[in-house]
Design a protein around this motif. Structure first.
Motif, PDB file in Angstrom:
ATOM      1  N   ARG A 147      23.532  27.171  17.396  1.00  0.00           N
ATOM      2  CA  ARG A 147      22.695  28.314  17.762  1.00  0.00           C
ATOM      3  C   ARG A 147      23.310  29.646  17.335  1.00  0.00           C
ATOM      4  O   ARG A 147      22.611  30.645  17.281  1.00  0.00           O
ATOM      5  N   TRP A 170      16.436  24.381   9.296  1.00  0.00           N
ATOM      6  CA  TRP A 170      15.893  24.247  10.648  1.00  0.00           C
ATOM      7  C   TRP A 170      16.818  23.371  11.505  1.00  0.00           C
ATOM      8  O   TRP A 170      17.214  23.744  12.614  1.00  0.00           O
ATOM      9  N   SER A 173      19.117  24.616  14.685  1.00  0.00           N
ATOM     10  CA  SER A 173      18.943  24.133  16.058  1.00  0.00           C
ATOM     11  C   SER A 173      20.216  23.478  16.561  1.00  0.00           C
ATOM     12  O   SER A 173      20.441  23.382  17.759  1.00  0.00           O
ATOM     13  N   LEU A 189      13.811  22.608   5.916  1.00  0.00           N
ATOM     14  CA  LEU A 189      13.998  21.674   7.036  1.00  0.00           C
ATOM     15  C   LEU A 189      15.471  21.513   7.370  1.00  0.00           C
ATOM     16  O   LEU A 189      15.850  21.441   8.546  1.00  0.00           O
ATOM     17  N   ILE A 202      10.855  23.278   0.781  1.00  0.00           N
ATOM     18  CA  ILE A 202      10.560  22.861   2.150  1.00  0.00           C
ATOM     19  C   ILE A 202      11.691  21.985   2.683  1.00  0.00           C
ATOM     20  O   ILE A 202      12.085  22.110   3.845  1.00  0.00           O
ATOM     21  N   MET A 221       8.373  21.283  -2.658  1.00  0.00           N
ATOM     22  CA  MET A 221       8.914  20.373  -1.651  1.00  0.00           C
ATOM     23  C   MET A 221      10.430  20.511  -1.544  1.00  0.00           C
ATOM     24  O   MET A 221      10.992  20.273  -0.476  1.00  0.00           O
ATOM     25  N   ASN A 223       5.502   9.669  -3.008  1.00  0.00           N
ATOM     26  CA  ASN A 223       4.957  10.968  -2.655  1.00  0.00           C
ATOM     27  C   ASN A 223       5.146  11.933  -3.817  1.00  0.00           C
ATOM     28  O   ASN A 223       6.244  12.418  -4.061  1.00  0.00           O
ATOM     29  N   GLY A 224       4.051  12.204  -4.527  1.00  0.00           N
ATOM     30  CA  GLY A 224       4.150  13.036  -5.726  1.00  0.00           C
ATOM     31  C   GLY A 224       4.596  14.458  -5.430  1.00  0.00           C
ATOM     32  O   GLY A 224       5.176  15.116  -6.281  1.00  0.00           O
ATOM     33  N   LEU A 225       4.313  14.914  -4.224  1.00  0.00           N
ATOM     34  CA  LEU A 225       4.671  16.290  -3.882  1.00  0.00           C
ATOM     35  C   LEU A 225       6.183  16.469  -3.872  1.00  0.00           C
ATOM     36  O   LEU A 225       6.690  17.560  -4.150  1.00  0.00           O
ATOM     37  N   GLY A 233       0.795  -1.222   0.000  1.00  0.00           N
ATOM     38  CA  GLY A 233       0.000   0.000   0.000  1.00  0.00           C
ATOM     39  C   GLY A 233       0.828   1.273   0.000  1.00  0.00           C
ATOM     40  O   GLY A 233       0.291   2.370  -0.001  1.00  0.00           O
ATOM     41  N   TYR A 234       2.151   1.120   0.002  1.00  0.00           N
ATOM     42  CA  TYR A 234       2.996   2.308  -0.023  1.00  0.00           C
ATOM     43  C   TYR A 234       2.897   2.996  -1.378  1.00  0.00           C
ATOM     44  O   TYR A 234       2.791   2.342  -2.409  1.00  0.00           O
ATOM     45  N   THR A 235       2.886   4.291  -1.366  1.00  0.00           N
ATOM     46  CA  THR A 235       2.810   5.043  -2.619  1.00  0.00           C
ATOM     47  C   THR A 235       3.876   6.131  -2.600  1.00  0.00           C
ATOM     48  O   THR A 235       4.128   6.723  -1.560  1.00  0.00           O
TER      49      THR A 235
END
Lengths: 232, 461
Positions: free
Chosen positions: A226, A219, A223, A216, A212, A209, A201-203, A197-199
């Motif tokens: 600092r 990010w 962190s 990340l 993003i 993406m 990720n089209g994004l 059932g894994y698909t």
């Protein structure tokens, strides 16, 4: 005569490394030139340069790697050439000179890619040509090569290109793995996952993406160290 | 009650300041304030006191969502069972059968949404040392309500995680998010797993199997574009003069406005019933939790866009019937024979008119646009999100109208994105601060002008 030889040597050292300090080829300061851009002075995640190409060609790992090598070649040589000419270039036309040098190098790289890696060069399409406008290249020429010796500029070019490559490859790794289930074109995620059932990720294949993912990474990086966080 | 209080007090001892689990205090505080009124009092300064705190606001929204949620459970069960059992209509399914079947389908979605979302919220609350906010109570309920019922749970979990992490926590948590988190989750799933989020076969449980068709009205309109024009009388907005247009489409004539309004149609979990959403809207407006300006503005904007499309769709329809009546081409040819259409050598505006005439969504009556798909749900529950919407009164009008306007525009222009309202609201979320900025600047300038005028008058006098 001996004296003359000594000054010539001195001049050469100055030309190559812009300080009188004698230092090993990979002394502490020179090593810093290579390693800094990989971490706390990364061109993409800290200086936020060269984002466009990072978004455009990170759908798959292979083009990202080729692009990284291309950028590395262009940066290393353009940094060296501009640094060698740094005392000759009138500062008024320095941008034009830089552009000519970079453009020439990019064309060489482009031709080599077309000759030896045609498929990848087709995939990269305009983005090889757009290395000319990559802010990292011009940025390093302006900020470093114009004021430093040839050898140091070379290291700086390699270092910054490596920092760029590191992020590019990291982003491409996640995008290809999660978006297509492959790495370098080979299927990594086993068929049994898909049966379960894994698909994919089209994004991940769309450029938002990539932005993003870069976000990340920033990010995580901030962190961890600092000191990168701005005070206002 | 007292017993619960005592138990809770005992339980929270190790979480008090200076104790062993001090760090995890937000977690226990969240449970505490969820069950009991917090006994914090304001210590400094004068404050206007109001019973409506964040918690009350959020619970009101949850209450407003309940009708749509319960109806959604029934509808999903009924849609599935009526096709599975081969009944004549959804109403032939016994009520409790339908409701229980629907509840079994929907509850896992809600549980997953809450568990994943709250886990992330708790982790961030503890890590950042602030209290857990109630915002997620609403978001966590909204998310399953706008997904198709058959979405795999892990995809839902991933979407929730994305929405809470990237949509909310990355911006600083509750009250700081730029985008509506529930819509962020849906947009993520929509682009990441398009096969599970759009198309014609996913809106009813087991919709892809042969017996069950999950086709929605928007889906059939988009895939069956030409038949709408052919059907002539099917939509009131299009007056077909032609008598030669006789072929009647099966899709549009089967549409029934009352079914669409009541929501007896396939769709995402709870977005189908405009009636239940209207009840929710009334609750929101009556309690002043949701802005009526945004809701009314959104409906008006959507209707206006629909009217514009209807006008051009009508032009296109007339042009098509003109073509057919003059014998240049038959409807069959327009529908199936691209060569014959090309042979007409239509240029410019004529070609556009033909396309307009063929696109069934252009002819879909504007008032029906407002009740199908996620439009109503989006305008009432998503656009009114107080955090991501515009804050100024005038800004709310602009925001609402534009959201409705773009929502219908995206839906009609790009049939691949039938839920244009989702994209429209996300877009407007981004622009909301800009709208507010200009509204405020406008006000500042107006008052400056007034001041200047008063000054000159004074000087003159």
């Amino acid at each position: 005569m001996a004296h003359n030889k000594e000054t010539k040597k001195q001049e050469l050292i100055l030309f190559l490394s812009d300080t009188d300090e004698r230092e090993g080829l990979l002394g502490k300061k020179n090593r810093k030139l290579l390693t800094d851009p990989l971490t706390d002075n990364n061109p993409i995640t800290v200086q936020v340069l060269g984002i466009c190409s990072a978004l455009a060609i990170t759908v798959q790992l292979k083009p990202a790697i080729v692009m990284s090598i291309a950028v590395m070649a262009v940066m290393a040589f353009s940094n060296m050439i501009i640094s060698a000419l740094r005392n000759l270039i009138p500062s008024r036309i320095r941008i034009i000179v830089q552009l000519v040098v970079v453009a020439a190098l990019v064309i060489i790289v482009d031709q080599i890619l077309r000759a030896y890696a045609y498929d990848v060069s087709k995939e990269l399409s305009v983005f090889v040509g757009l290395i000319i406008t990559n802010c990292i290249v011009m940025g390093r020429l302006e900020a470093f090569a114009l004021g430093h010796g040839v050898y140091k500029s070379f290291l700086d070019g390699i270092g910054n290109a490596a920092g760029y490559a590191f992020i590019l490859i990291l982003v491409a790794f996640f995008r290809e793995l999660l978006g297509a289930g492959k790495l370098l074109g080979y299927q990594i995620i086993p068929d049994s996952f898909y049966e379960f059932g894994y698909t994919n990720n089209g994004l991940m294949l769309l450029s938002p993406m990539a932005l993003i993912t870069v976000g990340l990474i920033i990010w995580v990086q901030r962190s961890r160290s600092r000191s990168l966080i701005e005070q206002n | 009650m007292k017993w619960v209080r005592n138990r809770l007090d005992q339980l929270r001892k190790p979480f008090e300041p200076g104790e062993k689990y001090e760090k995890f205090a937000p977690a226990i505080n969240a449970f505490d304030t969820f069950l009991f009124t917090p006994n914090h009092t304001t210590k400094k300064g004068a404050h206007i006191r109001d019973v409506v705190d964040l918690k009350r606001t959020m619970i009101t929204v949850v209450l407003a969502l309940v009708p749509a949620l319960l109806f959604g459970m029934w509808n999903n069960g009924a849609q599935y069972l009526y096709q599975e059992r081969g009944l004549a209509s959804v109403f032939d399914v016994p009520f409790w059968d339908a409701f229980l079947e629907g509840a079994i389908l929907v509850l896992p979605l809600i549980v997953v949404s809450y568990v994943v979302g709250l886990t992330i919220e708790f982790i961030f609350a503890i890590y950042r040392g602030h209290e857990v906010n109630e915002g997620y109570l609403v978001t966590g309920l909204l998310i399953p309500m706008i997904f198709p019922v058959d979405i795999p749970l892990w995809m839902l979990a991933l979407s929730v995680a994305f929405a809470v992490l990237i949509g909310k926590e990355a911006f600083g948590g509750t009250g700081m998010n730029i985008l509506n988190p529930a819509l962020t989750a849906r947009a993520f799933a929509f682009f990441a797993y398009p096969l599970y989020m759009s198309g014609n076969a996913i809106w009813v449980h087991n919709g892809s199997t042969d017996a069950v068709s999950g086709e929605t009205i928007l889906g059939s309109l988009a895939s069956n574009r030409f038949d709408g024009v052919v059907s002539g009388g099917a939509s009131d907005a299009v007056a077909f003069a032609s008598s030669s247009v006789t072929e009647v489409s099966s899709t549009l004539s089967s549409l029934n406005f009352s079914d669409m309004f009541m929501g007896f149609i396939p769709g995402s979990v709870s977005e189908t019933s405009a009636l239940c959403i209207a009840i929710g809207a009334l609750i929101l407006i009556a309690t002043k939790v949701g802005s009526w300006r945004i809701i009314i503005g959104g409906l008006a904007g959507g209707a206006a866009m629909g009217l514009i499309f209807n006008y051009f769709g009508g032009l296109g329809g007339e042009y098509v019937s003109e073509l057919v009546n003059s014998g240049q081409i038959t409807l069959e040819q327009i529908k199936n024979d691209a060569g014959a259409v090309a042979a007409l050598e239509l240029g410019g505006w004529d070609a556009t008119l033909l396309e307009l005439g063929k696109n069934q969504l252009f002819n879909f009556p504007f008032w029906q646009h407002l009740v199908v798909g996620g439009f109503a749900f989006g305008i009432v529950f998503m656009a009114t999100d107080p955090v991501s919407a515009a804050q100024t009164l005038k800004g709310k009008w602009i925001y609402g109208i534009l959201a409705g306007f773009f929502g219908i525009m995206i839906r009609v222009f790009n049939p691949a994105y039938p839920e244009g309202i989702m994209l429209a609201i996300l877009l407007l979320n981004v622009f909301a601060p800009t709208i507010d900025h200009y509204v405020i600047q406008g006000n500042v300038n107006k008052r400056k002008k007034r001041l200047k005028k008063a000054k000159t008058q004074l000087q003159a006098a």
